[in-house]
Design an enzyme around this catalytic site. Structure first.
Site, mmCIF file in Angstrom:
data_model
loop_
_atom_site.group_PDB
_atom_site.id
_atom_site.type_symbol
_atom_site.label_atom_id
_atom_site.label_comp_id
_atom_site.label_asym_id
_atom_site.label_seq_id
_atom_site.Cartn_x
_atom_site.Cartn_y
_atom_site.Cartn_z
ATOM 1 N N HIS A 364 39.733 42.024 62.576
ATOM 2 C CA HIS A 364 39.715 43.223 63.419
ATOM 3 C C HIS A 364 40.530 43.085 64.692
ATOM 4 O O HIS A 364 40.447 43.951 65.557
ATOM 5 C CB HIS A 364 38.287 43.577 63.830
ATOM 6 C CG HIS A 364 37.418 44.022 62.702
ATOM 7 N ND1 HIS A 364 37.301 45.338 62.322
ATOM 8 C CD2 HIS A 364 36.631 43.320 61.865
ATOM 9 C CE1 HIS A 364 36.458 45.430 61.304
ATOM 10 N NE2 HIS A 364 36.036 44.217 61.006
ATOM 11 N N LYS A 555 36.276 54.525 75.126
ATOM 12 C CA LYS A 555 36.411 53.272 74.379
ATOM 13 C C LYS A 555 36.060 52.137 75.322
ATOM 14 O O LYS A 555 35.891 52.375 76.519
ATOM 15 C CB LYS A 555 37.846 53.114 73.871
ATOM 16 C CG LYS A 555 38.906 53.399 74.960
ATOM 17 C CD LYS A 555 40.322 53.320 74.434
ATOM 18 C CE LYS A 555 40.764 54.555 73.692
ATOM 19 N NZ LYS A 555 40.867 54.345 72.248
ATOM 20 N N ARG A 556 35.977 50.930 74.799
ATOM 21 C CA ARG A 556 35.712 49.796 75.673
ATOM 22 C C ARG A 556 36.781 49.692 76.762
ATOM 23 O O ARG A 556 37.928 50.042 76.535
ATOM 24 C CB ARG A 556 35.720 48.509 74.852
ATOM 25 C CG ARG A 556 34.586 48.430 73.874
ATOM 26 C CD ARG A 556 33.341 47.897 74.483
ATOM 27 N NE ARG A 556 33.536 46.522 74.920
ATOM 28 C CZ ARG A 556 32.630 45.819 75.571
ATOM 29 N NH1 ARG A 556 31.467 46.367 75.877
ATOM 30 N NH2 ARG A 556 32.866 44.587 75.926
ATOM 31 N N LYS A 561 43.902 48.466 76.242
ATOM 32 C CA LYS A 561 43.686 49.892 75.952
ATOM 33 C C LYS A 561 44.266 50.767 77.068
ATOM 34 O O LYS A 561 44.404 51.963 76.932
ATOM 35 C CB LYS A 561 42.197 50.169 75.766
ATOM 36 C CG LYS A 561 41.617 49.455 74.533
ATOM 37 C CD LYS A 561 40.128 49.688 74.423
ATOM 38 C CE LYS A 561 39.480 48.890 73.302
ATOM 39 N NZ LYS A 561 39.655 49.487 71.971
ATOM 40 N N THR A 663 39.080 53.873 66.001
ATOM 41 C CA THR A 663 38.346 54.827 65.155
ATOM 42 C C THR A 663 37.987 56.062 65.974
ATOM 43 O O THR A 663 37.817 57.144 65.423
ATOM 44 C CB THR A 663 37.065 54.187 64.586
ATOM 45 O OG1 THR A 663 36.396 53.484 65.637
ATOM 46 C CG2 THR A 663 37.366 53.249 63.447
ATOM 47 N N LYS A 667 37.886 60.238 65.141
ATOM 48 C CA LYS A 667 36.765 61.146 65.439
ATOM 49 C C LYS A 667 37.248 62.316 66.293
ATOM 50 O O LYS A 667 36.867 63.468 66.063
ATOM 51 C CB LYS A 667 35.656 60.397 66.190
ATOM 52 C CG LYS A 667 34.997 59.311 65.369
ATOM 53 C CD LYS A 667 34.249 58.298 66.235
ATOM 54 C CE LYS A 667 33.980 57.029 65.454
ATOM 55 N NZ LYS A 667 33.620 55.879 66.281
HETATM 56 C C1 NBG Z 1 38.059 46.307 66.901
HETATM 57 C C2 NBG Z 1 39.487 46.776 67.162
HETATM 58 C C3 NBG Z 1 39.628 48.261 66.881
HETATM 59 C C4 NBG Z 1 39.122 48.561 65.488
HETATM 60 C C5 NBG Z 1 37.710 48.039 65.326
HETATM 61 C C6 NBG Z 1 37.178 48.258 63.931
HETATM 62 C C7 NBG Z 1 37.085 44.138 67.532
HETATM 63 C C8 NBG Z 1 37.224 42.666 67.491
HETATM 64 N N1 NBG Z 1 38.062 44.859 66.991
HETATM 65 O O1 NBG Z 1 40.970 48.634 66.977
HETATM 66 O O2 NBG Z 1 39.830 46.492 68.490
HETATM 67 O O3 NBG Z 1 39.155 49.946 65.244
HETATM 68 O O4 NBG Z 1 37.671 46.660 65.580
HETATM 69 O O5 NBG Z 1 38.025 47.723 62.978
HETATM 70 O O6 NBG Z 1 36.109 44.646 68.037
#
Ligand code: NBG
Length: 819
Positions: A364, A555-556, A561, A663, A667
């Site tokens: 990921h 988002k985080r 980002k 994701t 959404k």
């Molecule tokens: C996150 C990515 C996102 C991705 C999500 C689900 C982690 C390590 N990775 O871009 O930063 O959409 O995983 O795949 O949290």
């Protein structure tokens, strides 16, 4: 709906009424007349759970009797959010329950809000796991999710003087009606100790792991209801408990307190979720957590295999697929080897073959700091036998590498499971690739970079093991539950069925030019904006106009980002408005939602900067309603469900090559927000689907980023070249916003003297220009609405049902039951 036909009588309004009152009276001991709102929420949930459990038992029985292969999804995170409304809608009893409650004088929508979020995850990875669970049940796939029953989920965020303050998230202080303890499936897990070698009567060596400490794992099951399906799978979460025997001796010696101390230490293992996203913690407790849940889960899988069938071990993979959600559960690989070799006495090569056939791994992230490694010394202390097994796996593997590339030390260093430089470390990502038959990335671009940049040598060795499975989101929660008005409009326009077959959504495309549809579509968006404006008023005390453009970044909080890129543009607009009272722009509300990992100081500095700018902008009469900046605290699944349907613009502005997929981008577009984004992660595929005329793309591409670095990147060049950028950054770092000119020095330094690792400066002018395009486009509302409808209509690809069916077919080889 066939699924409901079985229990139609249970799902009438009268039956639900009876169930709810019975739970109030007999389970909760409350009077209908005086029960609290929370009692009503619990009683309603229990009434729903009764119905769902019946189906869960049937699903389990069916899976067992048919002897099908199951997938076991191992994830350290599940961001489930609230369950009641989702379960009601998926089970098809939302209307009946709403009516039942109404007849008893209760409002279901209000009760739904009583449920605390189940926030057992950090961000995208955890929410993806939750979406996958929904799709697995909906697609009638036999599956079990495994994870940790954290007592405290991701921290609750509060702002004090604009700065993030973290509080514990006691999501289950009052218990949860959705979880059921399964003490008969309790497992016991060993840790620490040492390994001795012994010999059997034929002189063959074997290993014994002795003098260990022991933990117990108590499973809690949460039913996962599929939409319009017969399947209810479960999410099984392990809670750590002390082994009573372990305390007994100390207890008998009269050290009652000491015995309790041991117990408390054991229980810390499932106390709290590590608040890291894309950063590696290196904490012993984290390794213990990982092993604890993996060992419990594998023992559970093995128990089912041994108890359910009389089959040789070679058949294990035909019954069990195990998916590793990132490297967090990667210790499952040496653990299964330990079970097979040490306990079941299989030959090493047969055990290894079984492992590879059983496991598959999803990566990921490409961020180097997020790729887990564990120091060999720590591993040896906590899991001595596993370290030996890893060394042996590596020894055999490097022999294979030697055979392929004789004498090539460089290749061996690159591929080894052990990193030799700077203190030996176990590379969990390498182990995951090697111990699996499939490794996938989560968007096409990410998978390409995985093969070309992260694992080039593995890709060269095993090209067939790599594949792409672009992420998706469940349309049930991210449209039907969070935007029932739009869901109803879609059904009214194109008929039912699209919620389970998302390819049907494309039929909506032709309504983009239909005046009456557009009007309804726009009215729905406006309704959500009015609702969000009220939430903003209530939580932030700021009034915003629902006619303004709602520009959303949720988002985080992470430098890659680039919330700070967004912020610099806001500062620029603010400056221009002050300089020119007639500055012409569509009124805009910038909305942020994000938590920063507690130890991530720069991310926290960015949060403070956004809040400081917000507080100036929102109270400055010169701004004259053109600009508002809102930071909604404590971002999570439930507030996302409110923000997403109200968004006009979706900010997906990561540095190209850094966001694996995203994701939230899916959404937001699904709910008719237009994307402003870089060619990163799944944005690339969103562009392909919606077409370049319905999205705002800007910034450096992955290749251009590489070229820029090759030429030598100097952020000062961009600082000097762009007056707009220079003025904004200097103003932000002045004393204007907080009275202290050093307050945002860390932020300014990161962008200039520390080299701007995420190329904010390099992309700024292009971003600002693209935002000017957005401004122009928004003023042509009929056209904007048309683009928005195309976005919703063309999102069919991004359903997690599609992703899950691809996993089922290309990775797990899993049957759809009864289809
Ligand atoms: C996150 C990515 C996102 C991705 C999500 C689900 C982690 C390590 N990775 O871009 O930063 O959409 O995983 O795949 O949290």
């Amino acid at each position: 709906m066939e699924a409901l036909a079985n229990c139609a009588v249970l799902n009438t309004t009268d039956s639900l009424k009876l169930s709810i009152t019975n739970h109030l009276r007999f389970t909760l001991g409350a009077y209908v007349e005086t029960a609290s709102e929370n009692d009503w929420y619990v009683a309603t949930s229990l009434a729903v759970r009764d119905r769902v459990m019946e189906r869960a038992t049937q699903s389990r029985r069916q899976h067992r009797s048919q002897g099908v292969r199951r997938v076991h999804y191992l994830s350290l995170e599940y961001l489930m959010g609230r369950l009641l409304e989702n379960n009601l809608r998926n089970a098809g009893i939302y209307d009946a329950t709403k009516e039942a409650l109404k007849e008893m004088g209760k409002d279901l929508d209000a009760l739904v809000q009583k449920e605390p979020d189940m926030g057992l995850g950090n961000g995208g990875l955890g929410r993806l796991a939750a979406c996958f669970m929904d799709s697995l049940s909906t697609m009638d796939l036999p599956a079990i999710g495994y994870g940790i029953h954290y007592e405290f989920g991701l921290f609750r965020q509060e702002f004090v003087n604009g700065k993030q303050v973290e509080h514990p998230d006691a999501w289950m202080r009052d218990g949860s009606p959705w979880k059921i303890a399964r003490p008969s499936y309790r497992q016991s897990v060993k840790l620490y100790g040492q390994v001795i070698q012994k010999f059997d009567e034929f002189g063959r060596p074997h290993h014994e792991w002795i003098e260990t400490k022991c933990l117990l794992g108590l499973p809690w099951d949460i039913p996962i209801v599929g939409y319009d399906s017969n399947t209810v799978n479960v999410l099984r979460l392990w809670q750590a408990q002390a082994d009573e025997d372990f305390n007994f001796k100390v207890f008998n010696e009269g050290s009652y307190i000491e015995a309790l101390r041991e117990k408390a230490i054991a229980e810390t293992v499932s106390k709290v979720l590590y608040p890291n996203d894309a950063t590696e913690s290196g904490k012993e407790l984290r390794l213990v957590q990982q092993y604890f849940f993996v060992a419990c889960s594998l023992a559970d899988i093995v128990r089912r295999f041994k108890g359910g069938y009389d089959l040789p071990w070679s058949e294990f993979p035909s019954k069990a697929a195990v998916q590793l959600n990132d490297t967090h559960p990667a210790v499952a690989i040496p653990e299964l080897m330990r079970i097979l070799v040490d306990q079941e006495k299989l030959e090493w090569s047969q055990a290894w073959d079984i492992c590879q056939k059983t496991f598959s791994y999803t990566n990921h992230t490409l961020l180097p700091e997020a790729l887990e490694t564990w120091s060999v010394a720590l591993f040896e202390r906590v899991l001595p036998r596993h370290l030996q097994i890893i060394f042996e796996i590596n020894r055999r593997f490097l022999d294979e590498v030697e055979a392929r590339w004789p004498g090539d030390g460089e290749k061996k260093r690159a591929l080894s499971l052990i990193e030799e430089s700077g203190g030996k470390k176990v590379r969990m990502a390498h182990m995951s690739v090697l111990g699996s038959h499939a490794t996938n990335g989560v968007a096409a671009l990410h998978t390409r970079l995985l093969c070309e940049r992260l694992f080039p040598e593995f890709f060269e060795l095993y090209p067939d093991r790599f594949l792409n499975l672009t992420n998706g989101v469940t349309f049930r929660r991210w449209l039907d539950v969070c935007n029932p008005e739009l869901s109803a409009l879609i059904t009214e326009s194109i008929g039912a069925g699209w919620l389970k077959d998302s390819t049907k959504l494309i039929a909506l495309d032709k309504f983009a030019d239909d005046a009456s549809f557009k009007e309804k579509f726009q009215a729905i968006k406006r309704g959500h904006k009015v609702r969000l404006a009220k939430i903003i008023q209530d939580t932030c005390g700021v009034s915003v106009s629902p006619d303004a453009l709602f520009d959303v970044q949720i988002k985080r909080l992470h430098e890659y980002k680039r919330q700070h890129l967004n912020l610099l543009h806001i500062v620029s607009l603010y400056r221009k408005i002050i300089a020119n009272p007639n500055f012409d722009m569509a009124p805009r509300v910038f909305i942020f939602g994000a938590k920063a990992a507690p130890g991530y100081y720069l991310a926290k500095n960015i949060i403070h900067a956004i809040n400081a700018v917000a507080s100036k902008v929102n109270h400055d009469p010169r701004v004259n309603g053109k600009l508002k900046v809102i930071y909604i605290p404590n971002y999570g699944v439930s507030i996302a469900e409110r923000i997403i349907p109200a968004a006009d613009l979706s900010e997906q502005i990561s540095t190209a090559g850094k966001e694996a997929s995203g994701t939230g981008n899916m959404k937001l577009a699904l709910n008719g927000a237009l994307t402003i984004g870089t060619l990163d992660g799944a944005n690339v595929e969103i562009l392909e689907e919606v077409g370049p005329e319905n999205i705002f793309i800007f910034g450096l591409t992955v290749e251009e980023v590489t070229d820029l670095y090759a030429r030598g990147y100097n952020p000062w060049d961009f600082y000097h070249a762009s007056e707009d950028l220079r003025l904004s950054i200097d103003w932000l770092a002045s004393d204007y916003f907080t009275g202290n000119q050093d307050e945002f020095k860390p932020l300014r330094d990161s962008l200039l003297s520390h080299g701007d690792p995420f190329l904010v400066m390099a992309d700024y002018d292009k971003y600002a220009a693209c935002q000017a395009e957005v401004d122009k486009a928004y003023r042509d509302q009929p056209h904007w609405q048309k683009m928005a409808i195309h976005n919703t209509a063309r999102m069919g690809k991004f359903s997690s049902d599609r992703t899950i069916l691809e996993y089922a077919k290309n990775v797990w080889n899993l049957p759809q039951i009864g289809v």
